[in-house]
Design a protein around this motif. Structure first.
Motif, mmCIF file in Angstrom:
data_model
loop_
_atom_site.group_PDB
_atom_site.id
_atom_site.type_symbol
_atom_site.label_atom_id
_atom_site.label_comp_id
_atom_site.label_asym_id
_atom_site.label_seq_id
_atom_site.Cartn_x
_atom_site.Cartn_y
_atom_site.Cartn_z
ATOM 1 N N VAL A 154 0.849 -1.181 0.000
ATOM 2 C CA VAL A 154 0.000 0.000 0.000
ATOM 3 C C VAL A 154 0.885 1.232 0.000
ATOM 4 C CG1 VAL A 154 -1.749 1.313 1.282
ATOM 5 C CG2 VAL A 154 -1.844 -1.199 1.240
ATOM 6 N N ILE A 155 0.545 2.204 -0.812
ATOM 7 C CA ILE A 155 1.176 3.524 -0.774
ATOM 8 C C ILE A 155 0.191 4.466 -0.095
ATOM 9 C CG2 ILE A 155 2.101 5.448 -2.117
ATOM 10 C CD1 ILE A 155 2.702 3.410 -4.356
ATOM 11 N N THR A 156 0.568 5.000 1.059
ATOM 12 C CA THR A 156 -0.276 5.932 1.800
ATOM 13 C C THR A 156 0.367 7.309 1.773
ATOM 14 O OG1 THR A 156 -1.231 4.257 3.247
ATOM 15 C CG2 THR A 156 -1.215 6.510 4.064
ATOM 16 N N VAL A 157 -0.389 8.306 1.374
ATOM 17 C CA VAL A 157 0.121 9.661 1.193
ATOM 18 C C VAL A 157 -0.396 10.545 2.319
ATOM 19 C CG1 VAL A 157 0.312 11.605 -0.403
ATOM 20 C CG2 VAL A 157 0.095 9.278 -1.297
ATOM 21 N N THR A 158 0.517 11.299 2.937
ATOM 22 C CA THR A 158 0.146 12.212 4.014
ATOM 23 C C THR A 158 0.746 13.586 3.743
ATOM 24 O OG1 THR A 158 2.080 11.918 5.444
ATOM 25 C CG2 THR A 158 0.350 10.248 5.580
ATOM 26 N N ASP A 159 0.391 14.548 4.598
ATOM 27 C CA ASP A 159 1.051 15.844 4.515
ATOM 28 C C ASP A 159 2.371 15.781 5.282
ATOM 29 O OD1 ASP A 159 0.489 16.092 7.238
ATOM 30 O OD2 ASP A 159 -1.086 17.572 6.973
ATOM 31 N N SER A 160 3.053 16.893 5.429
ATOM 32 C CA SER A 160 4.372 16.916 6.061
ATOM 33 C C SER A 160 4.348 16.458 7.511
ATOM 34 C CB SER A 160 4.965 18.332 5.996
ATOM 35 O OG SER A 160 5.189 18.712 4.664
ATOM 36 N N LEU A 161 3.186 16.554 8.147
ATOM 37 C CA LEU A 161 3.075 16.191 9.559
ATOM 38 C C LEU A 161 2.551 14.777 9.762
ATOM 39 C CD1 LEU A 161 1.584 19.531 10.928
ATOM 40 C CD2 LEU A 161 3.976 18.799 10.922
ATOM 41 N N GLY A 162 2.335 14.046 8.668
ATOM 42 C CA GLY A 162 1.830 12.686 8.781
ATOM 43 C C GLY A 162 0.324 12.588 8.853
ATOM 44 N N ALA A 163 -0.387 13.704 8.687
ATOM 45 C CA ALA A 163 -1.853 13.706 8.718
ATOM 46 C C ALA A 163 -2.401 13.456 7.311
ATOM 47 C CB ALA A 163 -2.371 15.037 9.255
ATOM 48 N N PRO A 164 -3.604 12.900 7.204
ATOM 49 C CA PRO A 164 -4.200 12.701 5.875
ATOM 50 C C PRO A 164 -4.351 14.027 5.137
ATOM 51 C CG PRO A 164 -5.427 11.501 7.573
ATOM 52 C CD PRO A 164 -4.464 12.387 8.293
ATOM 53 N N LEU A 165 -4.253 13.991 3.819
ATOM 54 C CA LEU A 165 -4.483 15.186 3.018
ATOM 55 C C LEU A 165 -5.953 15.596 3.138
ATOM 56 C CD1 LEU A 165 -2.470 14.355 -0.239
ATOM 57 C CD2 LEU A 165 -1.696 15.535 1.831
ATOM 58 N N ALA A 166 -6.223 16.855 2.871
ATOM 59 C CA ALA A 166 -7.592 17.357 2.961
ATOM 60 C C ALA A 166 -8.516 16.529 2.071
ATOM 61 C CB ALA A 166 -7.645 18.829 2.554
ATOM 62 N N GLU A 167 -9.722 16.324 2.555
ATOM 63 C CA GLU A 167 -10.695 15.515 1.817
ATOM 64 C C GLU A 167 -10.875 16.055 0.396
ATOM 65 O OE1 GLU A 167 -15.340 13.949 2.272
ATOM 66 O OE2 GLU A 167 -14.370 15.098 3.873
ATOM 67 N N GLY A 168 -10.851 15.156 -0.562
ATOM 68 C CA GLY A 168 -11.036 15.535 -1.967
ATOM 69 C C GLY A 168 -9.760 15.873 -2.706
ATOM 70 N N THR A 169 -8.597 15.822 -2.021
ATOM 71 C CA THR A 169 -7.333 16.130 -2.685
ATOM 72 C C THR A 169 -6.964 15.001 -3.640
ATOM 73 O OG1 THR A 169 -6.554 17.369 -0.759
ATOM 74 C CG2 THR A 169 -4.888 16.649 -2.345
ATOM 75 N N SER A 170 -6.789 15.329 -4.907
ATOM 76 C CA SER A 170 -6.445 14.326 -5.914
ATOM 77 C C SER A 170 -4.947 14.051 -5.871
ATOM 78 C CB SER A 170 -6.846 14.805 -7.307
ATOM 79 O OG SER A 170 -6.499 13.840 -8.288
ATOM 80 N N VAL A 171 -4.586 12.771 -5.850
ATOM 81 C CA VAL A 171 -3.189 12.337 -5.784
ATOM 82 C C VAL A 171 -2.942 11.328 -6.898
ATOM 83 C CG1 VAL A 171 -1.407 11.267 -4.357
ATOM 84 C CG2 VAL A 171 -3.178 12.672 -3.284
ATOM 85 N N GLU A 172 -1.766 11.417 -7.514
ATOM 86 C CA GLU A 172 -1.405 10.499 -8.593
ATOM 87 C C GLU A 172 -0.087 9.807 -8.267
ATOM 88 O OE1 GLU A 172 -0.722 10.458 -13.471
ATOM 89 O OE2 GLU A 172 -0.600 12.330 -12.344
ATOM 90 N N VAL A 173 -0.012 8.517 -8.579
ATOM 91 C CA VAL A 173 1.218 7.736 -8.449
ATOM 92 C C VAL A 173 1.719 7.411 -9.850
ATOM 93 C CG1 VAL A 173 2.224 5.556 -7.680
ATOM 94 C CG2 VAL A 173 0.604 6.759 -6.216
ATOM 95 N N VAL A 174 2.989 7.725 -10.112
ATOM 96 C CA VAL A 174 3.610 7.437 -11.402
ATOM 97 C C VAL A 174 4.796 6.515 -11.147
ATOM 98 C CG1 VAL A 174 4.772 8.381 -13.429
ATOM 99 C CG2 VAL A 174 2.927 9.678 -12.336
ATOM 100 N N PHE A 175 4.789 5.324 -11.738
ATOM 101 C CA PHE A 175 5.878 4.376 -11.542
ATOM 102 C C PHE A 175 7.022 4.700 -12.496
ATOM 103 C CE2 PHE A 175 2.408 2.215 -9.509
ATOM 104 C CZ PHE A 175 3.009 1.644 -8.400
ATOM 105 N N ASN A 176 8.240 4.783 -11.906
ATOM 106 C CA ASN A 176 9.424 5.166 -12.672
ATOM 107 C C ASN A 176 10.307 3.982 -13.029
ATOM 108 O OD1 ASN A 176 8.650 7.868 -12.086
ATOM 109 N ND2 ASN A 176 9.655 7.720 -10.100
ATOM 110 N N SER A 177 9.998 2.809 -12.515
ATOM 111 C CA SER A 177 10.831 1.636 -12.711
ATOM 112 C C SER A 177 10.085 0.611 -13.552
ATOM 113 C CB SER A 177 11.179 1.029 -11.345
ATOM 114 O OG SER A 177 9.985 0.614 -10.689
ATOM 115 N N SER A 178 10.683 -0.552 -13.708
ATOM 116 C CA SER A 178 9.976 -1.666 -14.326
ATOM 117 C C SER A 178 8.727 -1.976 -13.514
ATOM 118 C CB SER A 178 10.881 -2.900 -14.371
ATOM 119 O OG SER A 178 10.128 -4.066 -14.687
#
Length: 642
Positions: free
Chosen positions: A60-84
């Motif tokens: 699982v990839i879990t994304v937080t803000d700088s303080l470890g808190a969840p991002l604001a509700e509705g914030t769109s996040v994208e994961v882009v794989f750079n490897s194989s």
């Protein structure tokens, strides 16, 4: 958050819990007859859902803000794989490929977490995936995960807002239009002529950590754009309009480490947690790859992006910008090479560093790093998001801050010809191949307390989380630093180390609450914990089911079907710092503290959404139901009832 071989992952438990659902017709002792329904007309029957096929591993990839808190509700996040992406799949088992656009939507969501499975992992081997996480109004960050067969981990990635200050962490970021940098300068830009400042030589955006952070760290950065700077994208094309400039500075928290006491436990949040790729990594040195560790003087992220989303990569042929970094005077160097009078920077660096790779020579390394001073050589590194690699760029020299010579910082100034994260770092090769030690409770028995192991020293930090309670009685580090570190064992963010047993060298105080020395010397040792009130540990059977959401709308409901998914266990509410375990499968026996409140967060593989369910530690079986609308069929005549 770099080489992830340091993760303490274990095989998720799957111990064969069986759940049966039965029904029958009968009469009771009161001679009350229960009569089946009369044969009647057609009935709607729900078709049981098809279980997802079990893969070799999950993460699982879990994304937080700088303080470890969840991002604001509705914030769109994208994961882009750079490897194989060989073997990489969605949670439901659909292969993810670089060119297959059908899966693009899966890698973008507003939940802040992404569930993946991995197929084709041979026994004893692993697969590694590097990726970038990006979101509007945040600086992107990168990380990688390494998954072995049967393993499940969660990788937490922190994103920093493009405008950010905090009283809790020494990080500061600011974004401004170029015309706002100096109100006395008229700023014009054209794709053909570049930046036009009239008679002005340059414009500058400085940022500095808040004075409230003085007990933790000091520092800042200033980015200067010269007149005539061109703004060129990675594809070689010029920006069509002027960009805004973002500068984010991450201090190294050197002051906090220097001031810490033997009994102190470090804060749960740290600016070093946002370090791209982590501080344990591998770099290229000639034809070889060298594994080791960074100790950082601080790092800065720089972005130039216009309203069209065009991003600057370079500044035109032969052109550069200036990055001046203020470094906390408390910072220490494990490679103390001082430039002598009349000596060039290159000649000074050659005495202690590989000048092509920036790696500190073993002959120059010291176990006990020394405080930096004017004249010390400081390597400069840049970070390439597309492949998640740090690259050595040049050598800087520590200098007095001419504007505030008695202040808390020194200066290091460098010229950069492309944009990325820029980092002042000493890279030291690892001290040994592996360091493994046991953890026992105060009675000498293998620990079952949920603890983490923290490595901490000036400008370096690593928190090793045991993602499975089966890993609580040992720790293995496959990339131990060559410099001395403080080792703490944290329970609820409190240090509970009571001493070290075993042959750990003559200088070690075996009764100390903090081990301070070589991590390699702990290989084969035993760390003992302080006494604690006995907490009953109970085993909760947990199963994940696919359940028809339309059962109530049909005449005959379908039974639940066991189906694997990824599950995260949080102690209390869902926060990055409360994450205690990760699982992948459909049946688990999970050890919990009796009476403690937990939250299970699981991914619905049928709807691609995250769901949560609260539970209290007990032996009661728990079902996590993934609702999905099932197909229906028509049955002629009644077949009975429940």
């Amino acid at each position: 958050m770099g080489n992830k071989n340091l993760k303490l992952t274990k095989l998720a438990l799957a111990l064969g819990l069986t759940v049966g659902l039965t029904g029958c017709f009968s009469d009771n002792d009161n001679d009350v007859t229960i009569t089946p329904p009369d044969p009647g007309g057609d009935q709607t029957v729900a078709v049981p859902p098809t279980a997802v096929e079990l893969s070799d591993g999950g993460f699982v990839i879990t994304v937080t803000d700088s303080l470890g808190a969840p991002l604001a509700e509705g914030t769109s996040v994208e994961v882009v794989f750079n490897s194989s992406v060989d073997g990489l799949q969605t949670a439901s088992g659909t292969a993810i490929t670089v060119t297959e656009t059908a899966n693009d939507a899966y890698n973008t969501n507003t939940a802040g977490s992404f569930s993946y499975t991995v197929d084709g992992i041979a026994s004893g081997e692993s697969k590694t995936y590097a990726f970038t996480v990006q979101s509007d109004n945040f600086l992107s960050n990168t990380a990688e995960v390494t998954i072995g067969s049967g393993e499940t981990i969660t990788e937490v990635v922190r994103l920093t807002a493009r405008n950010f200050t905090s009283a809790d962490i020494p990080v500061v970021a600011e974004t401004k239009a170029l015309a706002e940098l100096n109100t006395d300068v008229t700023v014009e830009y054209s794709a053909t002529g570049g930046l036009d400042l009239g008679d002005a030589a340059s414009i500058t955006l400085p940022v500095k950590v808040d004075d409230a952070q003085a007990a933790k760290a000091a520092g800042g950065a200033a980015v200067t754009l010269p007149n005539g700077t061109e703004f060129v994208q990675a594809n070689g094309e010029a920006l069509q309009s002027a960009p805004s400039l973002t500068v984010a500075y991450f201090a190294n928290e050197a002051a906090a480490v220097e001031a810490s006491s033997d009994d102190a436990s470090a804060d749960q949040t740290s600016s070093l947690d946002a370090f791209p790729g982590g501080l344990n990594l591998a770099v290229s040195s000639g034809t070889e790859t060298v594994e080791g560790n960074f100790t950082t003087g601080g790092f800065v992220a720089i972005e130039l992006v216009n309203e069209q989303g065009e991003k600057v990569k370079t500044f035109g042929e032969g052109k550069s910008i200036t990055v001046a970094m203020q470094v906390d005077k408390s910072t220490r160097t494990p490679c103390p090479i001082m430039q002598q009078d009349g000596e060039s920077v290159a000649d000074a660096a050659a005495r202690g560093f590989d000048t092509t790779s920036g790696v500190c020579k073993e002959s120059a390394l010291v176990n006990d790093p020394v405080a930096i001073a004017p004249g010390h050589i400081f390597p400069v590194w840049s970070y390439e998001e597309s492949n998640g690699q740090w690259s050595f760029e040049s050598f800087g020299v520590v200098a007095e801050d001419a504007t505030d010579p008695t202040g808390p910082t020194f200066n290091v100034e460098v010229e950069v010809d492309h944009l990325s994260y820029w980092n002042l770092d000493f890279f030291a090769q690892r001290g040994c191949n592996v360091s493994s030690f046991n953890i026992v409770d105060s009675d000498g028995q293998p620990s079952s307390r949920f603890t983490s192991v923290q490595l901490l020293t000036n400008s370096y930090r690593f928190d090793a989380q045991p993602w499975n309670r089966a890993a609580l009685n040992s720790a293995t580090f496959r990339n131990p630093p060559s410099f001395d570190v403080e080792v703490r064992v944290l329970e609820n963010n409190v240090n509970v180390l009571d001493g070290v047993q075993g042959d750990t060298g003559p200088a070690v105080d075996n009764t100390a609450s903090i081990y301070d020395g070589s991590l390699c010397d702990l290989n084969g040792a035993t760390l003992q914990l302080t006494p604690v009130d006995n907490v009953e540990v109970v085993t909760m059977p947990v199963s994940t089911f696919a359940v028809c959401s339309n059962n109530d709308a049909v005449d005959q409901a379908a039974d639940p079907v066991l189906s694997p998914t990824t599950v995260q266990l949080y102690r209390g509410e869902v926060l990055a710092n409360n994450l205690q375990d990760s699982f992948y499968g459909s049946e688990f026996n999970i050890n919990l503290d009796s009476g403690v409140d937990y939250t299970f967060r699981f991914f619905n593989t049928f709807t691609n959404t995250w769901e949560t369910q609260a539970a209290t530690g007990s032996t009661d079986a728990l079902s996590l139901n993934m609702l999905t609308e099932c197909d229906t069929t028509t049955s002629t005549g009644a077949t009975g009832g429940n």
